[in-house]
Structure formats: C-alpha cells, structure tokens
Design a protein around this motif. Sequence first.
Motif, PDB file in Angstrom:
ATOM      1  N   GLY A   1       0.991  18.963   5.250  1.00 46.43           N
ATOM      2  CA  GLY A   1       1.368  17.682   4.658  1.00 46.43           C
ATOM      3  C   GLY A   1       1.966  16.749   5.691  1.00 46.43           C
ATOM      4  N   PHE A   2       2.835  17.280   6.537  1.00 45.01           N
ATOM      5  CA  PHE A   2       3.445  16.483   7.602  1.00 45.01           C
ATOM      6  C   PHE A   2       2.366  15.951   8.542  1.00 45.01           C
ATOM      7  CE2 PHE A   2       5.049  16.178  11.947  1.00 45.01           C
ATOM      8  CZ  PHE A   2       6.038  15.215  11.779  1.00 45.01           C
ATOM      9  N   GLU A   3       1.457  16.831   8.944  1.00 42.51           N
ATOM     10  CA  GLU A   3       0.386  16.453   9.874  1.00 42.51           C
ATOM     11  C   GLU A   3      -0.505  15.368   9.276  1.00 42.51           C
ATOM     12  OE1 GLU A   3      -3.044  18.981  12.177  1.00 42.51           O
ATOM     13  OE2 GLU A   3      -1.154  20.017  11.769  1.00 42.51           O
ATOM     14  N   ALA A   4      -0.923  15.560   8.021  1.00 41.77           N
ATOM     15  CA  ALA A   4      -1.815  14.602   7.370  1.00 41.77           C
ATOM     16  C   ALA A   4      -1.097  13.282   7.074  1.00 41.77           C
ATOM     17  CB  ALA A   4      -2.365  15.200   6.078  1.00 41.77           C
ATOM     18  N   ALA A   5       0.131  13.352   6.559  1.00 38.52           N
ATOM     19  CA  ALA A   5       0.868  12.132   6.206  1.00 38.52           C
ATOM     20  C   ALA A   5       1.234  11.326   7.453  1.00 38.52           C
ATOM     21  CB  ALA A   5       2.124  12.489   5.406  1.00 38.52           C
ATOM     22  N   SER A   6       1.607  11.986   8.541  1.00 38.25           N
ATOM     23  CA  SER A   6       1.917  11.288   9.799  1.00 38.25           C
ATOM     24  C   SER A   6       0.690  10.536  10.298  1.00 38.25           C
ATOM     25  CB  SER A   6       2.355  12.280  10.888  1.00 38.25           C
ATOM     26  OG  SER A   6       3.524  12.936  10.520  1.00 38.25           O
ATOM     27  N   ALA A   7      -0.463  11.213  10.289  1.00 41.99           N
ATOM     28  CA  ALA A   7      -1.709  10.590  10.755  1.00 41.99           C
ATOM     29  C   ALA A   7      -2.107   9.427   9.847  1.00 41.99           C
ATOM     30  CB  ALA A   7      -2.822  11.634  10.804  1.00 41.99           C
ATOM     31  N   THR A   8      -1.899   9.573   8.544  1.00 46.30           N
ATOM     32  CA  THR A   8      -2.257   8.521   7.592  1.00 46.30           C
ATOM     33  C   THR A   8      -1.360   7.297   7.769  1.00 46.30           C
ATOM     34  OG1 THR A   8      -3.106  10.162   6.043  1.00 46.30           O
ATOM     35  CG2 THR A   8      -2.558   8.006   5.141  1.00 46.30           C
TER      36      THR A   8
ATOM     37  N   GLY B   1      -2.746   3.626   8.826  1.00 42.46           N
ATOM     38  CA  GLY B   1      -2.439   2.389   8.116  1.00 42.46           C
ATOM     39  C   GLY B   1      -1.883   1.315   9.030  1.00 42.46           C
ATOM     40  N   LYS B   2      -1.028   1.719   9.928  1.00 45.22           N
ATOM     41  CA  LYS B   2      -0.400   0.790  10.863  1.00 45.22           C
ATOM     42  C   LYS B   2      -1.404   0.306  11.919  1.00 45.22           C
ATOM     43  CE  LYS B   2       3.099   0.884  14.491  1.00 45.22           C
ATOM     44  NZ  LYS B   2       4.000   1.773  15.234  1.00 45.22           N
ATOM     45  N   GLU B   3      -2.067   1.254  12.594  1.00 45.71           N
ATOM     46  CA  GLU B   3      -2.922   0.926  13.743  1.00 45.71           C
ATOM     47  C   GLU B   3      -4.314   0.435  13.357  1.00 45.71           C
ATOM     48  OE1 GLU B   3      -1.746   0.759  16.782  1.00 45.71           O
ATOM     49  OE2 GLU B   3       0.207   1.573  16.186  1.00 45.71           O
ATOM     50  N   GLN B   4      -4.970   1.128  12.421  1.00 52.33           N
ATOM     51  CA  GLN B   4      -6.354   0.794  12.073  1.00 52.33           C
ATOM     52  C   GLN B   4      -6.446  -0.314  11.024  1.00 52.33           C
ATOM     53  OE1 GLN B   4      -8.880   2.301  13.868  1.00 52.33           O
ATOM     54  NE2 GLN B   4      -7.134   3.162  14.949  1.00 52.33           N
ATOM     55  N   LEU B   5      -5.535  -0.305  10.067  1.00 48.58           N
ATOM     56  CA  LEU B   5      -5.589  -1.295   8.986  1.00 48.58           C
ATOM     57  C   LEU B   5      -4.661  -2.486   9.226  1.00 48.58           C
ATOM     58  CD1 LEU B   5      -5.668   1.129   5.910  1.00 48.58           C
ATOM     59  CD2 LEU B   5      -7.612   0.087   7.105  1.00 48.58           C
ATOM     60  N   GLY B   6      -3.759  -2.348  10.200  1.00 51.66           N
ATOM     61  CA  GLY B   6      -2.856  -3.451  10.520  1.00 51.66           C
ATOM     62  C   GLY B   6      -1.809  -3.723   9.461  1.00 51.66           C
ATOM     63  N   LEU B   7      -1.459  -2.703   8.680  1.00 48.72           N
ATOM     64  CA  LEU B   7      -0.453  -2.890   7.641  1.00 48.72           C
ATOM     65  C   LEU B   7       0.924  -3.056   8.271  1.00 48.72           C
ATOM     66  CD1 LEU B   7      -1.700  -0.180   5.107  1.00 48.72           C
ATOM     67  CD2 LEU B   7      -2.045  -2.662   4.974  1.00 48.72           C
TER      68      LEU B   7
ATOM     69  N   VAL C   1       0.859  -1.180   0.000  1.00 51.18           N
ATOM     70  CA  VAL C   1       0.000   0.000   0.000  1.00 51.18           C
ATOM     71  C   VAL C   1       0.896   1.231   0.000  1.00 51.18           C
ATOM     72  CG1 VAL C   1      -1.709   1.281   1.369  1.00 51.18           C
ATOM     73  CG2 VAL C   1      -1.918  -1.196   1.104  1.00 51.18           C
ATOM     74  N   ASP C   2       0.467   2.242  -0.728  1.00 51.46           N
ATOM     75  CA  ASP C   2       1.256   3.439  -1.017  1.00 51.46           C
ATOM     76  C   ASP C   2       0.618   4.653  -0.348  1.00 51.46           C
ATOM     77  OD1 ASP C   2       2.645   5.473  -2.464  1.00 51.46           O
ATOM     78  OD2 ASP C   2       1.385   5.181  -4.222  1.00 51.46           O
ATOM     79  N   LEU C   3       1.431   5.432   0.337  1.00 55.78           N
ATOM     80  CA  LEU C   3       0.988   6.704   0.918  1.00 55.78           C
ATOM     81  C   LEU C   3       1.099   7.779  -0.159  1.00 55.78           C
ATOM     82  CD1 LEU C   3       0.374   8.571   3.416  1.00 55.78           C
ATOM     83  CD2 LEU C   3       2.848   8.756   3.681  1.00 55.78           C
ATOM     84  N   GLY C   4       0.001   8.469  -0.416  1.00 58.92           N
ATOM     85  CA  GLY C   4       0.008   9.539  -1.408  1.00 58.92           C
ATOM     86  C   GLY C   4      -0.550  10.821  -0.822  1.00 58.92           C
ATOM     87  N   PHE C   5      -0.066  11.951  -1.314  1.00 60.49           N
ATOM     88  CA  PHE C   5      -0.576  13.243  -0.849  1.00 60.49           C
ATOM     89  C   PHE C   5      -0.300  14.303  -1.889  1.00 60.49           C
ATOM     90  CE2 PHE C   5       3.613  12.462   0.977  1.00 60.49           C
ATOM     91  CZ  PHE C   5       4.337  13.554   0.518  1.00 60.49           C
ATOM     92  N   ALA C   6      -1.142  15.319  -1.888  1.00 63.04           N
ATOM     93  CA  ALA C   6      -0.948  16.492  -2.748  1.00 63.04           C
ATOM     94  C   ALA C   6      -1.750  17.625  -2.140  1.00 63.04           C
ATOM     95  CB  ALA C   6      -1.431  16.209  -4.164  1.00 63.04           C
ATOM     96  N   PHE C   7      -1.149  18.795  -2.093  1.00 63.40           N
ATOM     97  CA  PHE C   7      -1.804  19.975  -1.527  1.00 63.40           C
ATOM     98  C   PHE C   7      -1.718  21.123  -2.519  1.00 63.40           C
ATOM     99  CE2 PHE C   7      -0.923  17.285   1.998  1.00 63.40           C
ATOM    100  CZ  PHE C   7      -1.975  17.496   2.875  1.00 63.40           C
ATOM    101  N   LEU C   8      -2.734  21.961  -2.516  1.00 68.05           N
ATOM    102  CA  LEU C   8      -2.675  23.163  -3.344  1.00 68.05           C
ATOM    103  C   LEU C   8      -1.418  23.944  -2.994  1.00 68.05           C
ATOM    104  CD1 LEU C   8      -6.386  24.384  -3.192  1.00 68.05           C
ATOM    105  CD2 LEU C   8      -5.225  23.383  -5.168  1.00 68.05           C
ATOM    106  N   SER C   9      -0.806  24.558  -3.977  1.00 64.78           N
ATOM    107  CA  SER C   9       0.461  25.282  -3.769  1.00 64.78           C
ATOM    108  C   SER C   9       0.381  26.262  -2.604  1.00 64.78           C
ATOM    109  CB  SER C   9       0.859  26.026  -5.039  1.00 64.78           C
ATOM    110  OG  SER C   9       1.156  25.106  -6.065  1.00 64.78           O
ATOM    111  N   ARG C  10      -0.744  26.964  -2.480  1.00 64.23           N
ATOM    112  CA  ARG C  10      -0.842  27.993  -1.434  1.00 64.23           C
ATOM    113  C   ARG C  10      -0.874  27.415  -0.017  1.00 64.23           C
ATOM    114  NH1 ARG C  10      -5.659  28.109  -4.216  1.00 64.23           N
ATOM    115  NH2 ARG C  10      -7.585  27.699  -3.065  1.00 64.23           N
ATOM    116  N   TYR C  11      -1.058  26.098   0.120  1.00 66.77           N
ATOM    117  CA  TYR C  11      -1.077  25.472   1.449  1.00 66.77           C
ATOM    118  C   TYR C  11       0.162  24.622   1.707  1.00 66.77           C
ATOM    119  CZ  TYR C  11      -5.910  26.995   1.428  1.00 66.77           C
ATOM    120  OH  TYR C  11      -7.044  27.760   1.356  1.00 66.77           O
ATOM    121  N   GLN C  12       1.124  24.639   0.795  1.00 63.34           N
ATOM    122  CA  GLN C  12       2.345  23.870   0.995  1.00 63.34           C
ATOM    123  C   GLN C  12       3.285  24.631   1.928  1.00 63.34           C
ATOM    124  OE1 GLN C  12       3.816  22.914  -2.947  1.00 63.34           O
ATOM    125  NE2 GLN C  12       1.913  21.896  -3.480  1.00 63.34           N
TER     126      GLN C  12
END
Length: 171
Positions: free
Chosen positions: A108-115, A119-125, A92-103
């Motif tokens: 991105g760090f907050e969302a990707a860390s939580a994701t 994946g680890k805790e909820q999906l058991g990956l 499974v692949d972690l993907g992200f993209a944000f509008l330029s004005r929010y980079q």
Amino acid sequence: MKVMETERLTLRWLTPEDAEFILELLNDPSWVRFIGDRGIRAIEDARNYIVAGPMEMYSRLGFGLFMTELKDEAKTPLGICGLIKRDGLDDVDLGFAFLSRYQAKGYGFEAASATLEFGKEQLGLKRIVAITSEDNVGSARLLEKIGMKFEGMIKLPHDAEELKLFGANFK
C-alpha cells in the motif's frame, strides 16, 4: 494499459477481465468494514462496476483506480490504488484497497507513494486529498507516512458517516 511501475508492483488500468478479482476485493472483510458493501455479488456485477466506475473515469479524466499487481510471472493481483474525482470533494482523491492477505507488507505504501507522485508529476495536480473512515487506523497511518496531513472531519453528500480528510499540497 500500464500506468506506472514501482520496485515490486505494476499499476495498470482495470478491464472487464479483472472482474473475478474485483468481486473478491469488494467482498473482502476489510473492504466491507472500512469502505462499505457495494452489493457486488456476481462476476457480472463486478464487470459492471469496472465499466461504470474506473473505465468511465479513464475515458473522461485519464485516471482512476488502477489494478495493483506484483511484477511476478503470475502478475498476482493485490488490490487497487489510484486517483478518483469524487462528488463532494473539490480535489482529486487518492484511494486504495488491498486484499487482507496482502496488507501490512508495504504494498500500500509503495503503490500510494507512486500514485501521489504520478498525480503531482504526470497530471500536474497542485493538491490531492484522501478520506478514510474514522476507525480505519491503518489507512490513516499510511496516508501520514506518504506525507499527507490530517485536515479535519467531513461528510460527503448522501453519506451520514463522518470521514477523516487528509491533504497534500504541491508547489
């Protein structure tokens, strides 16, 4: 459907009502440069992208790319972040993209860390990977910051471009 929250963000399933935002995101200069032109030029194209992509994956796998929005009153949409099962990758692949004005604001760090944690805790990956184009220094830096390690260069089927592969293994 809300999937997770962080201090500043809500990550939820995309719906066809998000088409206007998806149209803007997929035509943002950073998306086109680092991810590629998806040919999404009209609201109807964006709706079809949501239905055939993220929504199909939710129904098949229970996860996909999630709308990432501020917890403000307007629920301001910033980008997408989530997990994808991509052809050509075993994991499974972690993907992200944000509008330029929010980079470069930590979203991105907050969302990707939580994701990654989801994946680890909820999906058991046991392993999650991520790919970036070779010149996407910002995304590579973010992946390393959330604990993913550069593993080498790969090519996906039907794609001539070599991509950087990052991985995170869990116990």
